[in-house]
Write a protein that holds these residues in place. Structure first.
Motif, PDB file in Angstrom:
ATOM      1  N   ILE A   1       1.461   7.626  -4.158  1.00 22.63           N
ATOM      2  CA  ILE A   1       2.057   8.086  -5.418  1.00 22.63           C
ATOM      3  C   ILE A   1       1.061   7.906  -6.558  1.00 22.63           C
ATOM      4  O   ILE A   1       0.901   8.775  -7.418  1.00 22.63           O
ATOM      5  CB  ILE A   1       3.355   7.318  -5.705  1.00 22.63           C
ATOM      6  N   PHE A   2       0.365   6.771  -6.536  1.00 21.00           N
ATOM      7  CA  PHE A   2      -0.626   6.491  -7.578  1.00 21.00           C
ATOM      8  C   PHE A   2      -1.771   7.498  -7.538  1.00 21.00           C
ATOM      9  O   PHE A   2      -2.310   7.892  -8.573  1.00 21.00           O
ATOM     10  CB  PHE A   2      -1.153   5.063  -7.401  1.00 21.00           C
ATOM     11  N   LYS A   3      -2.142   7.929  -6.335  1.00 20.03           N
ATOM     12  CA  LYS A   3      -3.273   8.863  -6.184  1.00 20.03           C
ATOM     13  C   LYS A   3      -2.872  10.320  -6.375  1.00 20.03           C
ATOM     14  O   LYS A   3      -3.738  11.203  -6.388  1.00 20.03           O
ATOM     15  CB  LYS A   3      -3.900   8.696  -4.798  1.00 20.03           C
TER      16      LYS A   3
ATOM     17  N   GLN B   1       0.818  -1.225   0.000  1.00 17.03           N
ATOM     18  CA  GLN B   1       0.000   0.000   0.000  1.00 17.03           C
ATOM     19  C   GLN B   1       0.842   1.262   0.000  1.00 17.03           C
ATOM     20  O   GLN B   1       0.326   2.360  -0.204  1.00 17.03           O
ATOM     21  CB  GLN B   1      -0.949   0.004   1.207  1.00 17.03           C
ATOM     22  N   ALA B   2       2.148   1.114   0.225  1.00 17.27           N
ATOM     23  CA  ALA B   2       3.031   2.285   0.214  1.00 17.27           C
ATOM     24  C   ALA B   2       3.063   2.969  -1.149  1.00 17.27           C
ATOM     25  O   ALA B   2       3.413   4.150  -1.241  1.00 17.27           O
ATOM     26  CB  ALA B   2       4.441   1.879   0.629  1.00 17.27           C
ATOM     27  N   ILE B   3       2.684   2.260  -2.206  1.00 16.40           N
ATOM     28  CA  ILE B   3       2.702   2.847  -3.545  1.00 16.40           C
ATOM     29  C   ILE B   3       1.453   3.705  -3.792  1.00 16.40           C
ATOM     30  O   ILE B   3       1.440   4.567  -4.689  1.00 16.40           O
ATOM     31  CB  ILE B   3       2.805   1.742  -4.625  1.00 16.40           C
TER      32      ILE B   3
ATOM     33  N   ASN C   1       3.548  11.255 -11.792  1.00 19.67           N
ATOM     34  CA  ASN C   1       3.621  10.396 -10.603  1.00 19.67           C
ATOM     35  C   ASN C   1       2.783   9.140 -10.784  1.00 19.67           C
ATOM     36  O   ASN C   1       3.213   8.029 -10.474  1.00 19.67           O
ATOM     37  CB  ASN C   1       3.133  11.159  -9.369  1.00 19.67           C
ATOM     38  N   ARG C   2       1.552   9.325 -11.273  1.00 13.57           N
ATOM     39  CA  ARG C   2       0.671   8.169 -11.447  1.00 13.57           C
ATOM     40  C   ARG C   2       1.228   7.207 -12.488  1.00 13.57           C
ATOM     41  O   ARG C   2       1.183   5.987 -12.304  1.00 13.57           O
ATOM     42  CB  ARG C   2      -0.728   8.615 -11.844  1.00 13.57           C
ATOM     43  N   MET C   3       1.742   7.756 -13.575  1.00 12.97           N
ATOM     44  CA  MET C   3       2.290   6.888 -14.612  1.00 12.97           C
ATOM     45  C   MET C   3       3.507   6.118 -14.089  1.00 12.97           C
ATOM     46  O   MET C   3       3.711   4.945 -14.405  1.00 12.97           O
ATOM     47  CB  MET C   3       2.679   7.717 -15.842  1.00 12.97           C
ATOM     48  N   GLY C   4       4.313   6.798 -13.278  1.00 15.20           N
ATOM     49  CA  GLY C   4       5.449   6.114 -12.681  1.00 15.20           C
ATOM     50  C   GLY C   4       5.020   5.001 -11.759  1.00 15.20           C
ATOM     51  O   GLY C   4       5.581   3.900 -11.776  1.00 15.20           O
ATOM     52  N   ALA C   5       3.992   5.265 -10.938  1.00 11.71           N
ATOM     53  CA  ALA C   5       3.479   4.240 -10.028  1.00 11.71           C
ATOM     54  C   ALA C   5       2.887   3.074 -10.795  1.00 11.71           C
ATOM     55  O   ALA C   5       3.082   1.900 -10.427  1.00 11.71           O
ATOM     56  CB  ALA C   5       2.438   4.853  -9.090  1.00 11.71           C
ATOM     57  N   LEU C   6       2.162   3.368 -11.875  1.00 13.83           N
ATOM     58  CA  LEU C   6       1.606   2.298 -12.703  1.00 13.83           C
ATOM     59  C   LEU C   6       2.700   1.425 -13.292  1.00 13.83           C
ATOM     60  O   LEU C   6       2.598   0.187 -13.306  1.00 13.83           O
ATOM     61  CB  LEU C   6       0.765   2.898 -13.834  1.00 13.83           C
TER      62      LEU C   6
END
Length: 332
Positions: free
Chosen positions: A239-241, A234-236, A247-252
């Motif tokens: 960044i996703f939100k 859940q630590a990711i 940031n979201r694209m990186g998290a994805l």
């Protein structure tokens, strides 16, 4: 090679060493063309120390195929130099010798008290340069910490001599400190903040900061490995939100890579991700639906069906349909 002034300073400091210190040179990398002089420097230091500092070889490289000098006192071997201890870097090196030998104590700092809470090994890699005026202070702080807390393993790396290591960690300038293969701090770093990072490396918040740092430094594959290893994927999510598209694209990208390494590593995110399907941001709903399909846990079906019933955006609708098709195919 060390100059006469450096050797005289080494002789003066080492004459007061109470417990023997051994300079262990990694013997498996003596032909390394990037820095062939480390064994000679260790021999020089030992030679002028009046037998207070010994010199030996050690076939346990800190980094594969890289020469290094490890300071050893008994079984303690947690300070390593992949750098020439000269000029600005000589003083921290000599301080490490005196502190480890017990002939002197590190200066008292209230911040160091927090190191008593460290229960798991923590690795620090400090990238420095002999031309950097800010590097000695950061190196000294890392050595302070390693001298006080044996669970902290510190490697001092000259980024100009070991360019391949600098490239591996995407080091662009010095000083740069990498904490446990993950979180990266660039620039000056106070002792207080370094201790804070060391003591928080096993927390969800620090994992979020680490993943964010790795993504921004172009280390998505390394971030995926970290995400699989940690107990709290859940630590990711922060960044996703995040509202920033990058940031979201990186998290994805990190989560997709993590799924390729371990298809079940994100199963515990299905609940939190399903809740995101109710948010107002259209792009986030679409990306979340697509991600739930890739995770492949059938428990996401209900949330995706609910999304389909009320969704007005055609792209989000399409993403939800494709996700449901993936889930259905997984159950067949």
């Amino acid at each position: 090679m060390l100059n006469d002034n450096d050797l005289a300073k080494i002789q003066s400091v080492c004459s007061n060493v109470s417990n023997p210190v051994t300079l262990l040179v990694n013997g498996s990398a003596l032909d390394y063309t990037g820095h062939p002089s480390l064994p000679n420097i260790a021999a020089q230091i030992s030679g002028v120390s009046m037998n207070h500092v010994a010199f030996d070889y050690w076939d346990a490289p800190v980094f594969p195929d890289k020469p290094s000098i490890t300071l050893a006192v008994g079984e303690r071997r947690n300070i390593h130099f992949l750098a020439t201890p000269e000029n600005r870097e000589l003083e921290p090196f000599l301080e490490a010798i005196t502190w480890l030998s017990g002939s002197a104590q590190p200066p008292a700092h209230s911040e160091l008290e927090a190191l008593k809470t460290v229960q798991r090994p923590v690795e620090l890699v400090v990238f420095m340069s002999g031309f950097c005026p800010h590097c000695p202070a950061v190196v000294r702080h890392a050595i302070y910490i390693a001298a006080v807390q044996p669970l902290v393993d510190v490697s001092i790396v000259d980024a100009t001599l070991f360019g391949d290591l600098a490239e591996k960690y995407k080091v662009k300038s010095t000083p740069t400190v990498v904490f446990s293969e993950g979180f990266t701090h660039v620039g000056e770093l106070s002792l207080e903040n370094m201790v804070k990072y060391v003591t928080q490396t096993d927390s969800p918040d620090f994992t979020t900061a680490t993943l964010d740092s790795m993504i921004k430094n172009g280390r998505a594959e390394d971030a995926a490995v970290l995400l699989c290893k940690k107990r709290f994927p859940q630590a990711i999510l922060p960044i996703f939100k995040a509202p920033e598209f990058s940031n979201r694209m990186g998290a994805l990208l990190v989560m997709e890579e993590a799924l390729s390494l371990d298809p079940r590593c994100l199963d515990t995110l299905v609940g939190p991700l399903s809740e995101l399907l109710n948010l107002d941001e259209t792009a986030l709903r679409g990306d979340t639906a697509e991600l739930l399909g890739k995770i492949g846990d059938p428990s996401a079906s209900g949330a995706l069906q609910t999304l389909l019933q009320k969704e007005n955006d055609p792209e989000v609708t399409e993403a939800a349909k494709e996700a449901l098709e993936r889930l259905e195919s997984n159950t067949q």
